[in-house]
Design an enzyme around this catalytic site. Sequence first.
Site, mmCIF file in Angstrom:
data_model
loop_
_atom_site.group_PDB
_atom_site.id
_atom_site.type_symbol
_atom_site.label_atom_id
_atom_site.label_comp_id
_atom_site.label_asym_id
_atom_site.label_seq_id
_atom_site.Cartn_x
_atom_site.Cartn_y
_atom_site.Cartn_z
ATOM 1 N N THR A 1 6.041 -10.100 -13.074
ATOM 2 C CA THR A 1 5.163 -8.711 -12.786
ATOM 3 C C THR A 1 3.784 -9.070 -13.024
ATOM 4 O O THR A 1 3.514 -10.370 -12.871
ATOM 5 C CB THR A 1 5.715 -7.628 -13.867
ATOM 6 O OG1 THR A 1 5.039 -6.546 -13.383
ATOM 7 C CG2 THR A 1 5.554 -8.126 -15.284
ATOM 8 N N LYS B 1 2.939 -12.077 -9.054
ATOM 9 C CA LYS B 1 3.855 -12.011 -8.109
ATOM 10 C C LYS B 1 3.332 -12.405 -6.736
ATOM 11 O O LYS B 1 4.226 -13.046 -6.016
ATOM 12 C CB LYS B 1 4.208 -10.311 -7.856
ATOM 13 C CG LYS B 1 4.886 -9.554 -8.868
ATOM 14 C CD LYS B 1 4.810 -8.087 -8.353
ATOM 15 C CE LYS B 1 6.414 -7.642 -8.054
ATOM 16 N NZ LYS B 1 6.641 -6.283 -8.171
ATOM 17 N N ASP C 1 12.905 -15.647 2.980
ATOM 18 C CA ASP C 1 12.470 -15.011 4.108
ATOM 19 C C ASP C 1 11.962 -13.699 3.638
ATOM 20 O O ASP C 1 10.526 -13.320 3.892
ATOM 21 C CB ASP C 1 13.382 -14.668 5.303
ATOM 22 C CG ASP C 1 13.820 -15.972 5.904
ATOM 23 O OD1 ASP C 1 12.875 -16.976 5.664
ATOM 24 O OD2 ASP C 1 14.695 -15.892 6.696
ATOM 25 N N ASN D 1 9.389 -11.202 -7.048
ATOM 26 C CA ASN D 1 9.734 -10.465 -8.380
ATOM 27 C C ASN D 1 10.757 -11.272 -9.055
ATOM 28 O O ASN D 1 11.250 -11.021 -10.317
ATOM 29 C CB ASN D 1 9.913 -9.053 -8.379
ATOM 30 C CG ASN D 1 11.111 -8.909 -7.600
ATOM 31 O OD1 ASN D 1 11.785 -9.512 -6.805
ATOM 32 N ND2 ASN D 1 11.663 -7.488 -7.678
ATOM 33 N N ASP E 1 12.357 -6.121 -4.573
ATOM 34 C CA ASP E 1 11.978 -4.602 -4.556
ATOM 35 C C ASP E 1 12.436 -3.917 -3.502
ATOM 36 O O ASP E 1 12.734 -2.626 -3.693
ATOM 37 C CB ASP E 1 10.443 -4.607 -4.425
ATOM 38 C CG ASP E 1 9.590 -5.045 -5.721
ATOM 39 O OD1 ASP E 1 10.355 -4.932 -6.889
ATOM 40 O OD2 ASP E 1 8.542 -5.426 -6.010
ATOM 41 N N ASN F 1 -3.126 4.825 4.152
ATOM 42 C CA ASN F 1 -3.806 4.267 2.949
ATOM 43 C C ASN F 1 -5.212 4.636 2.762
ATOM 44 O O ASN F 1 -5.777 4.752 3.734
ATOM 45 C CB ASN F 1 -3.580 2.873 2.911
ATOM 46 C CG ASN F 1 -3.812 2.279 1.577
ATOM 47 O OD1 ASN F 1 -3.014 2.665 0.632
ATOM 48 N ND2 ASN F 1 -4.425 1.196 1.522
ATOM 49 N N ARG G 1 -6.121 -2.124 4.788
ATOM 50 C CA ARG G 1 -4.781 -2.627 4.089
ATOM 51 C C ARG G 1 -3.660 -2.174 4.945
ATOM 52 O O ARG G 1 -2.750 -2.917 4.960
ATOM 53 C CB ARG G 1 -4.680 -2.268 2.792
ATOM 54 C CG ARG G 1 -5.393 -3.488 1.880
ATOM 55 C CD ARG G 1 -5.128 -2.692 0.180
ATOM 56 N NE ARG G 1 -4.167 -3.697 -0.419
ATOM 57 C CZ ARG G 1 -3.650 -3.177 -1.569
ATOM 58 N NH1 ARG G 1 -4.189 -1.973 -2.209
ATOM 59 N NH2 ARG G 1 -3.026 -4.045 -2.248
ATOM 60 N N GLY H 1 11.985 7.640 -8.787
ATOM 61 C CA GLY H 1 11.793 6.350 -8.527
ATOM 62 C C GLY H 1 12.348 5.178 -9.475
ATOM 63 O O GLY H 1 12.403 4.144 -9.482
HETATM 64 P P1 ATR Z 1 1.668 -2.215 -5.900
HETATM 65 O O1 ATR Z 1 1.936 -3.534 -5.742
HETATM 66 O O2 ATR Z 1 2.222 -1.266 -7.117
HETATM 67 O O3 ATR Z 1 1.898 -1.458 -4.649
HETATM 68 P P2 ATR Z 1 -1.225 -2.136 -5.343
HETATM 69 O O4 ATR Z 1 -0.999 -3.460 -4.427
HETATM 70 O O5 ATR Z 1 -2.316 -2.151 -6.273
HETATM 71 O O6 ATR Z 1 0.089 -2.141 -6.158
HETATM 72 O O7 ATR Z 1 -1.225 -1.106 -4.521
HETATM 73 C C1 ATR Z 1 -1.689 0.399 -4.995
HETATM 74 C C2 ATR Z 1 -1.604 1.203 -3.840
HETATM 75 O O8 ATR Z 1 -2.133 2.739 -4.189
HETATM 76 C C3 ATR Z 1 -2.292 1.055 -2.708
HETATM 77 O O9 ATR Z 1 -1.960 1.561 -1.507
HETATM 78 C C4 ATR Z 1 -3.913 1.838 -3.165
HETATM 79 O O10 ATR Z 1 -4.700 2.082 -2.114
HETATM 80 P P3 ATR Z 1 -5.732 1.213 -1.752
HETATM 81 O O11 ATR Z 1 -5.155 0.022 -1.081
HETATM 82 O O12 ATR Z 1 -6.713 1.944 -1.028
HETATM 83 O O13 ATR Z 1 -6.461 0.718 -3.076
HETATM 84 C C5 ATR Z 1 -3.158 3.114 -3.791
HETATM 85 N N1 ATR Z 1 -4.173 3.722 -4.645
HETATM 86 C C6 ATR Z 1 -4.105 3.483 -5.782
HETATM 87 N N2 ATR Z 1 -5.350 4.453 -6.551
HETATM 88 C C7 ATR Z 1 -5.660 5.242 -5.500
HETATM 89 C C8 ATR Z 1 -6.475 6.304 -5.519
HETATM 90 N N3 ATR Z 1 -7.205 6.524 -6.599
HETATM 91 N N4 ATR Z 1 -6.394 7.109 -4.105
HETATM 92 C C9 ATR Z 1 -5.832 6.686 -3.174
HETATM 93 N N5 ATR Z 1 -4.807 5.580 -3.189
HETATM 94 C C10 ATR Z 1 -4.667 4.824 -4.276
#
Ligand code: ATR
Length: 277
Positions: free
Chosen positions: A65, A69, A81, A90, A106, A156, A161, A244
């Site tokens: 975790t 990861k 793959d 994971n 996942d 996003n 990203r 979830g």
């Molecule tokens: P995980 O592995 O759980 O997907 P992560 O890679 O940190 O964790 O991704 C978190 C996701 O939540 C991302 O899409 C992030 O958006 P950004 O790429 O812009 O950071 C999104 N996220 C987290 N906080 C957010 C917020 N306050 N508003 C909008 N999106 C958010």
Amino acid sequence: MTDKLLLAGVIGDPIAHSRSPLLHGHWLWRYGIDGHYVPLHVTRDTLHDTLRLLPELGFKGINVTIPHKETVLQIADSVTDRAALIGAANTLTFTANGKLQADNTDGEGFIQNIKQYTPGWSAAEGPALVLGAGGAARAVVSTLLSEGCPHVIVVNRTRARAEALQDNFGARVQVADWTRIPDALEEVALLVNTTSLGMTGKQPLHIDLDRLSPQTVVNDIVYAPLQTDLLQEAAARGCHTVDGLGMLLHQAAPGFERWFGVKPEVDDELRTVVLEG
Ligand code: ATR
């Protein structure tokens, strides 16, 4: 004798919050397996040495975790793959000759969860809208595409990203701005939130669901709270919703089967154990 024990666990930093020991512990008890599943606090500094030592101590495998990861892909001797495609692992398995295989379950957890709670559902039924573009989104998008989803719209906060995800997965991924969500909702058969928005202690997820069709299946990978605002609002509009928690439970099953030799069941009893743990 350590070589007689069946051992597995989860590594991360922090690790105390992990629910994995609870759910694997329940399966070990339920199937009468003489094994142990332990949480291990492993920092970035000790990750490499720990992964070399664990098989010598008798570990069959290990879940990974935050924050390891992605890094474990560099350390593994082989990468499946799907883990390579997602760019994260994971589930690590130590082979008989001590080699380290990295996998990512996942996406499998995500799809099994939807299938379990939506009988007859198929990803091929229509396009999907995925909120978020992080690690979880990569697993979700990659699995939807391999399951025949015609196209996936990714929205996003950080558009770059989402575009990176499109570069990786190709033309069946479309990138849209957050403001386009109401339009996108009209055409999708599935809506998935993979962001942390709506999670206890985080900011709420604000999206306009006015144009959400009651035919759309809605899934939130956030499981604390179990019934997020998104799921409640979607249900009030007549949508079928899937929480979830099942993704967490189903992503654990392949590792358990590999390490302990029994294909475990994901059922209501397990849900209760993990929720009340
Ligand atoms: P995980 O592995 O759980 O997907 P992560 O890679 O940190 O964790 O991704 C978190 C996701 O939540 C991302 O899409 C992030 O958006 P950004 O790429 O812009 O950071 C999104 N996220 C987290 N906080 C957010 C917020 N306050 N508003 C909008 N999106 C958010």
